[in-house]
Every structure is written in C-alpha cells, then in structure tokens.
Motif scaffolding. Sequence first.
Motif, PDB file in Angstrom:
ATOM      1  N   LEU A  70      64.790   2.881  74.808  1.00 50.25           N
ATOM      2  CA  LEU A  70      64.172   2.532  76.088  1.00 50.25           C
ATOM      3  C   LEU A  70      64.123   1.026  76.316  1.00 50.25           C
ATOM      4  O   LEU A  70      64.085   0.571  77.457  1.00 50.25           O
ATOM      5  N   ASN A  71      64.124   0.272  75.236  1.00 57.60           N
ATOM      6  CA  ASN A  71      64.073  -1.184  75.352  1.00 57.60           C
ATOM      7  C   ASN A  71      65.419  -1.796  75.718  1.00 57.60           C
ATOM      8  O   ASN A  71      65.525  -2.996  75.943  1.00 57.60           O
ATOM      9  N   GLU A 109      55.661  10.804  79.557  1.00 49.36           N
ATOM     10  CA  GLU A 109      55.073   9.493  79.820  1.00 49.36           C
ATOM     11  C   GLU A 109      56.093   8.376  79.684  1.00 49.36           C
ATOM     12  O   GLU A 109      55.900   7.287  80.211  1.00 49.36           O
ATOM     13  N   ARG A 110      57.178   8.643  78.956  1.00 50.64           N
ATOM     14  CA  ARG A 110      58.179   7.596  78.708  1.00 50.64           C
ATOM     15  C   ARG A 110      59.511   7.908  79.380  1.00 50.64           C
ATOM     16  O   ARG A 110      60.518   7.296  79.074  1.00 50.64           O
ATOM     17  N   ARG A 111      59.468   8.877  80.273  1.00 47.90           N
ATOM     18  CA  ARG A 111      60.705   9.290  80.944  1.00 47.90           C
ATOM     19  C   ARG A 111      61.302   8.127  81.732  1.00 47.90           C
ATOM     20  O   ARG A 111      60.593   7.379  82.382  1.00 47.90           O
ATOM     21  N   SER A 112      62.588   7.964  81.626  1.00 52.99           N
ATOM     22  CA  SER A 112      63.258   6.914  82.390  1.00 52.99           C
ATOM     23  C   SER A 112      64.623   7.412  82.824  1.00 52.99           C
ATOM     24  O   SER A 112      65.103   8.443  82.359  1.00 52.99           O
ATOM     25  N   ASP A 161      61.910   4.667  71.559  1.00 50.75           N
ATOM     26  CA  ASP A 161      61.450   3.397  72.121  1.00 50.75           C
ATOM     27  C   ASP A 161      62.511   2.316  71.998  1.00 50.75           C
ATOM     28  O   ASP A 161      62.645   1.464  72.878  1.00 50.75           O
ATOM     29  N   LEU A 204      58.431  13.396  76.304  1.00 51.74           N
ATOM     30  CA  LEU A 204      59.091  12.319  77.047  1.00 51.74           C
ATOM     31  C   LEU A 204      58.426  12.019  78.381  1.00 51.74           C
ATOM     32  O   LEU A 204      58.777  11.032  79.030  1.00 51.74           O
TER      33      LEU A 204
END
Length: 370
Positions: free
Chosen positions: A219-220, A244-247, A216, A242
């Motif tokens: 990701l920020n 749901e938080r894939r970027s 996280d 990952l």
Amino acid sequence: MKNRKLKIIISGGGTGGHVFPAIAIADALMQRNPSNDILFVGALGRMEMEKVPAAGYRIEGLPVAGFQRRLTYKNITFFFKLAASMLKARRIVRSFNPDVAVGVGGYASGPVLKAAASMGVPTLLQEQNSFPGITNKILAKKAGRICVAYPDMGRFFPPSRIVLTGNPVRKQLLKPVDRLAALSELGLDAEKKTILVVGGSLGARSINEGIIEGIDELLNSDSVQLLWQCGKYYYDELSEKLNERRSSNIKLEAFISRMDLAYGVADVVVSRAGAGTISELALLGKACVLVPSPNVSEDHQTKNAMSLVKEGAAILVPDHESRHRLMPESLALLNDENRRQQLQEKIKFFAYPDSAEKIAEEIEKLSETE
C-alpha cells in the motif's frame, strides 16, 4: 496412421492440474482425426464430472476416493470403494474396448489403467510431476509409454519407455493477449506494475496470510498493484480484513475465470507449484515466486519447484516461511528488472508448446502395438 479411427479411454482428474491437460490431449486427438472415439473415466463428485462434459466429451464416474494419511473413518470405506471401482473399471474397459488407455493422474487412473493392462490394452501414463507418486510407479511397470514433463525421469521409470513431452496446458492460454485491453477489462491501472497471486481455484491459506502480512508494504507503493485470487472460502474473511485499508491498487477476487488475461498483465506471479501451473508459467515466460503446498503426496510440489530453482528459473518460498517472506520477496523481484528478465528467460526452458500434440502422437504409435 492419422486417418485411422481410434477408441481411447482417458482416465484421471480430481484437480485442474489433471483435468485440463486431459482435455487438451483429447482435443489434440480429435484435431488429428475428428472420427476418434474418446471416453473419459473420472471419480464421482470430483471436478472432472463437470468440466469434461462442458468440454464436449462423455465421462463415466467411479466411486473411488483417496486414502487419508491420518486416522479417519473415511479409510474404512476406502477399500470398499476401491474394490467397487475396480469392478466398474473392468466393465467399462470391456464394454468400450479401447485401442489405448491413458492415465493422467488422479484417483480414477489406477483402477482404469490396471484393468486395461490386465486385458491386454496398451496403456500410456502422463506423469506431470518431477517426482512421481506410488500409483504411477506401479502402473509404469506395464505401461507401453510414459510421457513426462521433466528430464532425468529414468530414476523412476524404465528409460526405454519414457518420452519427454511436457505437460499440456489450456488452449485459452496460448492465444495472444492485448495487455492494455486486458488491464482495462480487469479494472487495473496501465501505469502500475502488477503482482498476480493465485493459490489454486479454492485458494491457499498460507499464501493469503503471507500477502495480508505484508499488505502495508504494498500500500505504501504508488507504482504497484495486486490482482489477488484468494479462493471462495477466504474471500469474505479477507474482504473484511482489507475493508479499512482497501485501495484502488488491490483487486481481490474469489476466482479469476480469465486466467489468460490475468497472466497477460502479470509482471510477477505468486503461486503454488503444481505441475500444471508450472507448465503454464513456463510457456508464458513468467517471473514467479513459488510457494509449494506441503499437503500433497511425496511433497512433489517442492520437488517441482526445486527443478526450476536449481536452474535459476524461479524463486521458492517455503510454505512455513510465507507469512514473513512472501510479500518482501515478491516486491523485491518486481522492482529488480534484471532479475525478472533472467527468470523469464530461464523458465522458458521448461516450456513445451506442442505437448498435447506430442502425447496424441505417442498414443497413435502405441495403438499400433496391439
């Protein structure tokens, strides 16, 4: 001397840290004299049985396996496999009749070098770590030459037979990399700084957990991206975590085949502390965070890492602390340009770009002692 044809056995393997240096040494020997005759001897079922033929060399396999430090039925067969390997090693050495036998570490080195020495064949050890294992300490007693990657190895080996050569690295890594082209090929953003995470070809659970724990925080940040080799055993599990938080700033890979490109784009490298990996990082001048594996003999990865840390050339995060410290330490280093530059400069003192050629030269010299 360069024009004399030599017959050389190169034994060992088990991991890329042993196999790739062995192939690099063979390549250097063939470059010095294309008529040289090289035979590899490895352990059946290990990666050298595939990688060595792919590199164009012959290989014989021994049934040898490692001794497990925990109670397991596999230790019952260890001594039978060792005895069978010793017999086969003697047959191979007698049949091939080498001028020199070289051991690069791994299960097959012991039987082959022991057999060679007992038959009067000059032997050379290539010790990759800053703290040698028991097998190499025993083999060193009869070795004509011991090529090492760290200074002050006279604590373990006869000083008169030690040559500081460094560890050979894969030829592919020595070629210049076009950073922008590499970023494009890897699907990464040229405007972002890159953290490369590698835990070996199979991955490392503690490193993967440390990255996930701090994901996280990454990701920020809009200015950071992650190129993450997690290992084939962990890929599906991590992909799901990952999901749901894939970027776009996380590129998860089971395996990275073009490590030359990966290293070329990396601003910070997170890695285990195997001898081969450290040699690659030093040669390429990479700022790194090392997480030594606790599952190796003599805890040699911690000793390898500490050799760098004492000189201010790397950051060490103990395996048991990686869950909470790994991502914060990596991001802090990434964002501290002065610190990165210091590490990049100091790790270069551990680089030996001509290592394979120096070892090949020592092999040639040793052949003259027959």
